[in-house]
Design a protein around this motif. Structure first.
Motif, mmCIF file in Angstrom:
data_model
loop_
_atom_site.group_PDB
_atom_site.id
_atom_site.type_symbol
_atom_site.label_atom_id
_atom_site.label_comp_id
_atom_site.label_asym_id
_atom_site.label_seq_id
_atom_site.Cartn_x
_atom_site.Cartn_y
_atom_site.Cartn_z
ATOM 1 N N ASP A 1 0.733 -1.470 -0.402
ATOM 2 C CA ASP A 1 -0.156 0.016 -0.056
ATOM 3 C C ASP A 1 1.058 1.435 -0.019
ATOM 4 N N ASP A 2 0.443 2.494 -0.086
ATOM 5 C CA ASP A 2 1.052 3.244 -0.220
ATOM 6 C C ASP A 2 2.015 4.056 0.484
ATOM 7 N N GLU A 3 1.276 3.257 1.981
ATOM 8 C CA GLU A 3 2.606 4.071 2.945
ATOM 9 C C GLU A 3 3.481 3.447 3.121
ATOM 10 N N ILE A 4 3.465 1.822 3.381
ATOM 11 C CA ILE A 4 4.897 1.229 3.761
ATOM 12 C C ILE A 4 5.324 1.704 1.788
ATOM 13 N N LYS A 5 5.085 1.751 0.708
ATOM 14 C CA LYS A 5 5.961 2.220 -0.071
ATOM 15 C C LYS A 5 6.509 3.178 0.373
ATOM 16 N N ALA A 6 6.043 4.446 0.551
ATOM 17 C CA ALA A 6 6.644 5.227 0.903
ATOM 18 C C ALA A 6 7.371 5.221 1.872
ATOM 19 N N LEU A 7 7.590 4.769 2.917
ATOM 20 C CA LEU A 7 8.404 4.622 3.947
ATOM 21 C C LEU A 7 9.281 3.218 3.523
ATOM 22 N N ALA A 8 9.191 2.636 2.651
ATOM 23 C CA ALA A 8 10.296 1.293 2.120
ATOM 24 C C ALA A 8 10.587 2.566 0.862
ATOM 25 N N LEU A 9 10.463 3.626 0.391
ATOM 26 C CA LEU A 9 11.515 4.031 -1.063
ATOM 27 C C LEU A 9 12.563 5.439 0.415
ATOM 28 N N GLN A 10 11.791 5.701 1.345
ATOM 29 C CA GLN A 10 12.556 6.475 2.488
ATOM 30 C C GLN A 10 13.264 6.023 2.932
ATOM 31 N N ALA A 11 13.793 4.401 3.590
ATOM 32 C CA ALA A 11 14.396 3.356 3.546
ATOM 33 C C ALA A 11 15.772 2.922 2.801
ATOM 34 N N VAL A 12 15.234 3.211 1.150
ATOM 35 C CA VAL A 12 16.363 2.680 -0.159
ATOM 36 C C VAL A 12 16.776 3.853 0.418
ATOM 37 N N GLU A 13 16.558 5.236 0.072
ATOM 38 C CA GLU A 13 17.542 6.334 -0.144
ATOM 39 C C GLU A 13 17.733 6.543 0.596
ATOM 40 N N ILE A 14 18.208 6.167 1.553
ATOM 41 C CA ILE A 14 19.114 5.901 3.076
ATOM 42 C C ILE A 14 20.717 5.196 2.644
ATOM 43 N N LEU A 15 19.950 4.074 2.361
ATOM 44 C CA LEU A 15 20.878 2.913 2.071
ATOM 45 C C LEU A 15 21.491 3.627 1.170
ATOM 46 N N LYS A 16 20.846 4.646 -0.402
ATOM 47 C CA LYS A 16 22.514 4.915 -1.097
ATOM 48 C C LYS A 16 22.950 5.650 -1.081
ATOM 49 N N ALA A 17 22.462 6.672 0.569
ATOM 50 C CA ALA A 17 23.390 7.189 0.570
ATOM 51 C C ALA A 17 24.764 7.288 1.255
ATOM 52 N N ASP A 18 24.408 5.712 1.661
ATOM 53 C CA ASP A 18 25.590 5.253 2.564
ATOM 54 C C ASP A 18 25.897 3.377 2.027
ATOM 55 N N PRO A 19 25.560 3.357 0.282
ATOM 56 C CA PRO A 19 26.475 1.655 -0.243
ATOM 57 C C PRO A 19 27.358 1.210 0.833
ATOM 58 N N ARG A 20 27.178 0.273 0.921
ATOM 59 C CA ARG A 20 27.888 -0.981 1.156
ATOM 60 C C ARG A 20 27.847 -1.710 0.112
ATOM 61 N N ASP A 21 29.182 -3.238 0.467
ATOM 62 C CA ASP A 21 28.574 -4.319 -0.351
ATOM 63 C C ASP A 21 27.452 -5.262 -0.635
ATOM 64 N N GLY A 22 26.852 -5.453 -1.184
ATOM 65 C CA GLY A 22 25.166 -5.707 -1.504
ATOM 66 C C GLY A 22 24.148 -4.938 -0.979
ATOM 67 N N ASP A 23 24.435 -3.679 -1.101
ATOM 68 C CA ASP A 23 23.507 -2.916 -1.268
ATOM 69 C C ASP A 23 22.441 -2.766 -2.443
ATOM 70 N N SER A 24 23.886 -2.944 -3.662
ATOM 71 C CA SER A 24 22.738 -2.844 -5.277
ATOM 72 C C SER A 24 21.266 -4.159 -5.003
ATOM 73 N N ARG A 25 22.172 -5.262 -4.607
ATOM 74 C CA ARG A 25 20.767 -6.341 -4.795
ATOM 75 C C ARG A 25 19.804 -6.455 -3.458
ATOM 76 N N LEU A 26 20.224 -5.514 -2.606
ATOM 77 C CA LEU A 26 19.160 -5.941 -1.570
ATOM 78 C C LEU A 26 17.914 -4.026 -1.904
ATOM 79 N N ILE A 27 18.236 -3.791 -2.422
ATOM 80 C CA ILE A 27 17.545 -2.040 -3.253
ATOM 81 C C ILE A 27 16.811 -2.924 -3.945
ATOM 82 N N GLN A 28 17.468 -3.851 -5.615
ATOM 83 C CA GLN A 28 16.845 -4.200 -6.120
ATOM 84 C C GLN A 28 15.933 -5.289 -5.872
ATOM 85 N N ARG A 29 15.559 -5.876 -4.470
ATOM 86 C CA ARG A 29 14.769 -6.561 -4.232
ATOM 87 C C ARG A 29 14.072 -5.542 -3.644
ATOM 88 N N VAL A 30 14.121 -4.228 -3.343
ATOM 89 C CA VAL A 30 12.671 -3.751 -2.441
ATOM 90 C C VAL A 30 12.440 -2.704 -3.951
#
Length: 374
Positions: free
Chosen positions: A242-271
């Motif tokens: 739903d829209d609420e969880i989608k918005a929060l999940a996308l915010q979480a993805v942006e936090i990961l993108k700001a501090d990327p580590r090995d394997g994060d690209s796979r996690l981001i793709q999953r989300v």
């Protein structure tokens, strides 16, 4: 019932005659012997001598075995393994009497010793269930504080979840979740993620969905990238979109993108793949594009051994096809996925796929095929 001290004791305590009899036997132990038996009573109904030796502070192996033999002669406990390395109390009431005799403050001290001793064994690769460590740390928070009991509550919930013991997961986390969420939002996020999975069957989808939203909200609030990584790995994707969880999940993805580590690209793709699944039913070029992307994601997940994630994607795709009454596509997809999974899963996942395929055959009217699966 007579083996349950809570049933027998009630608010009255031990019947006087029974209490006097057990008390007589306990009173025959020396002070040193009673101290060892007290450690044993706090450890549990059954215990290994090796564990008792690690937690009984200042006691030698000889002192421990002498104390156990003395207690066994008086009928308080008995060996239950041929090598006499494991003992148990003869009756729950015996253990309860010893715990009562110890008193609250001494029990807390022994719980604290058990917690540190068992944790040391865990660090040395001994098999110590997290639920035991949680029990001892939570019973000695006045000494150890709450951090350890918070940690092992989550670890015990993970173990319960792996064995699909959803009731245990709820019992472990619900009493702590509000306080933990205020003190440590990142840890609270992971606890809510486990509750979201545990709530599905006993509480229903709405309770599960609300817990999932709380998990992402706390993860975003904490901006803790490690918590976000764990949350994404354990999120059971993609149960809710739903829209609420989608918005929060996308915010979480942006936090990961700001501090990327090995394997994060796979996690981001999953989300991102999970959040875009709703577009499968949009039709046209976008629908076809998402159809291809999710099919590729499932294949990649299977090849990478990410079976839980692959199965969650499959179930989500099947639900989308069902909502659109696209029975032929659902069946074709299921047969393709079954081929992809060949020789790559254990029996549990094979049964999940058979169940999905069976339902797909029924919905498409292919009852002969459904019969073959049965």
């Amino acid at each position: 019932e007579t083996d349950n001290p809570d049933v027998i004791l009630g608010s009255e305590g031990l019947p006087e005659r029974v209490a006097n009899l057990i008390g007589t036997y306990i009173g025959e132990l020396t002070e040193e012997e009673f101290e060892v038996v007290g450690y044993a009573a706090v450890l549990g109904e059954e215990y290994l001598i090796s564990r008792l030796a690690r937690v009984a502070e200042g006691k030698t192996a000889l002192e421990i075995t002498t104390a156990l033999e003395s207690a066994a002669k008086r009928g308080l406990l008995e060996p239950i393994s041929p090598d006499e390395n494991r003992y148990k109390f003869r009756h729950a009431l015996v253990r309860q009497s010893i715990l009562n005799e110890l008193g609250l403050s001494r029990r807390v001290e022994i719980h604290a010793a058990c917690a540190t001793g068992l944790e040391t064994m865990l660090e040395q690769n001994h098999d110590i269930p997290a639920i035991e460590l949680y029990h001892h740390y939570s019973s000695s928070e006045i000494i150890h504080g709450m951090d350890k009991s918070d940690h092992y509550a989550l670890e015990a919930a993970r173990e319960a979840r792996e064995s699909e013991d959803f009731k245990a997961t709820i019992q472990l986390l619900e009493p702590r979740i509000d306080a933990v969420a205020k003190r440590k939002p990142a840890l609270g996020a992971l606890m809510y993620a486990h509750l979201a999975d545990a709530y599905v069957y006993p509480r229903g989808l709405q309770s599960s969905r609300d817990a999932r939203e709380s998990a992402f909200a706390l993860a975003v609030e904490s901006k803790d990238t490690e918590a976000i990584r764990d949350l994404v790995r354990e999120a059971g994707w993609p149960r809710y979109l739903d829209d609420e969880i989608k918005a929060l999940a996308l915010q979480a993805v942006e936090i990961l993108k700001a501090d990327p580590r090995d394997g994060d690209s796979r996690l981001i793709q999953r989300v991102e793949t999970s959040l875009e699944l709703r577009d499968l039913n949009s039709g046209g070029e976008l629908g076809e594009q998402m159809n291809r992307r999710t099919a590729e994601s499932i294949e990649i997940a299977i090849e990478a051994g990410e079976i839980d994630y692959a199965v969650s994607l499959i179930r989500a795709r099947m639900r989308i096809f069902q909502d659109g009454q696209r029975w032929d596509e659902e069946l074709a997809e299921m047969e393709t996925i079954r081929r992809l999974f060949a020789d790559k899963t254990d029996e549990r996942y094979s049964m999940v796929l058979v169940d999905q395929e069976f339902a797909a055959y029924l919905r498409s009217g292919k009852f002969d095929k459904a019969g073959e699966l049965v």
